[in-house]
Design a protein around this motif. Structure first.
Motif, PDB file in Angstrom:
ATOM      1  N   PHE A 292     -28.541  77.726  25.626  1.00  0.00           N
ATOM      2  CA  PHE A 292     -27.773  77.007  26.376  1.00  0.00           C
ATOM      3  C   PHE A 292     -28.379  75.929  27.139  1.00  0.00           C
ATOM      4  CE2 PHE A 292     -25.099  80.649  24.983  1.00  0.00           C
ATOM      5  CZ  PHE A 292     -24.148  79.803  24.565  1.00  0.00           C
ATOM      6  N   ASP A 293     -29.230  76.170  27.418  1.00  0.00           N
ATOM      7  CA  ASP A 293     -29.849  74.714  28.498  1.00  0.00           C
ATOM      8  C   ASP A 293     -30.877  73.819  27.477  1.00  0.00           C
ATOM      9  OD1 ASP A 293     -28.108  75.922  30.390  1.00  0.00           O
ATOM     10  OD2 ASP A 293     -29.876  76.919  30.801  1.00  0.00           O
ATOM     11  N   TYR A 294     -30.440  74.075  26.393  1.00  0.00           N
ATOM     12  CA  TYR A 294     -31.857  73.866  25.285  1.00  0.00           C
ATOM     13  C   TYR A 294     -30.856  73.127  23.702  1.00  0.00           C
ATOM     14  CZ  TYR A 294     -36.089  72.221  23.419  1.00  0.00           C
ATOM     15  OH  TYR A 294     -37.361  71.391  22.607  1.00  0.00           O
TER      16      TYR A 294
ATOM     17  N   LYS B   2     -18.690  81.086  26.996  1.00  0.00           N
ATOM     18  CA  LYS B   2     -19.206  79.387  27.022  1.00  0.00           C
ATOM     19  C   LYS B   2     -18.782  79.439  25.504  1.00  0.00           C
ATOM     20  CE  LYS B   2     -23.606  80.509  29.700  1.00  0.00           C
ATOM     21  NZ  LYS B   2     -25.123  80.392  29.763  1.00  0.00           N
ATOM     22  N   LEU B   3     -19.142  80.086  24.657  1.00  0.00           N
ATOM     23  CA  LEU B   3     -19.399  79.607  22.967  1.00  0.00           C
ATOM     24  C   LEU B   3     -17.666  79.224  23.318  1.00  0.00           C
ATOM     25  CD1 LEU B   3     -21.730  81.984  21.182  1.00  0.00           C
ATOM     26  CD2 LEU B   3     -21.710  79.433  21.164  1.00  0.00           C
ATOM     27  N   LYS B   4     -16.409  79.680  23.784  1.00  0.00           N
ATOM     28  CA  LYS B   4     -15.552  79.509  23.633  1.00  0.00           C
ATOM     29  C   LYS B   4     -14.804  78.093  23.931  1.00  0.00           C
ATOM     30  CE  LYS B   4     -12.977  81.885  21.168  1.00  0.00           C
ATOM     31  NZ  LYS B   4     -12.577  82.022  20.078  1.00  0.00           N
ATOM     32  N   ASN B   5     -15.631  78.304  25.259  1.00  0.00           N
ATOM     33  CA  ASN B   5     -15.792  76.854  26.192  1.00  0.00           C
ATOM     34  C   ASN B   5     -15.937  75.812  26.010  1.00  0.00           C
ATOM     35  OD1 ASN B   5     -14.098  78.662  27.899  1.00  0.00           O
ATOM     36  ND2 ASN B   5     -16.256  78.967  28.988  1.00  0.00           N
ATOM     37  N   LEU B   6     -16.542  76.016  24.584  1.00  0.00           N
ATOM     38  CA  LEU B   6     -17.357  74.558  23.948  1.00  0.00           C
ATOM     39  C   LEU B   6     -16.518  74.341  22.550  1.00  0.00           C
ATOM     40  CD1 LEU B   6     -21.479  75.435  23.665  1.00  0.00           C
ATOM     41  CD2 LEU B   6     -19.727  73.757  24.677  1.00  0.00           C
TER      42      LEU B   6
ATOM     43  N   ILE C 143     -26.140  72.903  20.141  1.00  0.00           N
ATOM     44  CA  ILE C 143     -24.872  74.330  20.180  1.00  0.00           C
ATOM     45  C   ILE C 143     -23.682  74.070  19.490  1.00  0.00           C
ATOM     46  CG2 ILE C 143     -23.547  76.177  20.700  1.00  0.00           C
ATOM     47  CD1 ILE C 143     -26.742  76.953  22.655  1.00  0.00           C
ATOM     48  N   LYS C 144     -23.370  72.382  20.383  1.00  0.00           N
ATOM     49  CA  LYS C 144     -21.802  71.831  20.313  1.00  0.00           C
ATOM     50  C   LYS C 144     -21.799  71.244  18.928  1.00  0.00           C
ATOM     51  CE  LYS C 144     -22.373  69.780  24.709  1.00  0.00           C
ATOM     52  NZ  LYS C 144     -21.924  69.000  25.596  1.00  0.00           N
TER      53      LYS C 144
END
Length: 93
Positions: free
Chosen positions: A18-20, A82-86, A63-64
């Motif tokens: 997620f940070d990369y 995190k995925l759902k929030n994106l 990832i987005k």
């Protein structure tokens, strides 16, 4: 220059950080994956939960850039959220 097009791309990766980014150890594969993602209407990432938190040399995309993820039921709740929030649709199988 060769042009390609696809309605749906099912993509596998070696690392999801997620940070990369989404990554693979093969630089040539990363280039091909980038081209395929740019040509596809929809990108569906297929990756088991062991890929989360891993990084490899070749960067594919943020990832987005994916629309959906198909993964296993060992995905941790934090990564799932995190995925759902994106705005990524997550399918646990």
């Amino acid at each position: 220059m060769t042009k390609i097009t696809a309605q749906k791309l099912f993509l596998g990766v070696d690392g999801i950080d997620f940070d990369y980014c989404l990554t693979t150890p093969n630089m040539l594969e990363a280039k091909v994956n980038i081209m395929m993602m740019q040509s596809a209407v929809e990108t569906i990432l297929v990756a088991d939960s062991s890929k989360f938190g891993r990084r490899s040399l070749g960067v594919i995309a943020d990832i987005k850039a994916i629309d959906k993820l198909i993964t296993d039921n060992n995905i941790n709740e934090n990564d799932y959220n995190k995925l759902k929030n994106l705005g990524i649709e997550v399918y646990v199988v």
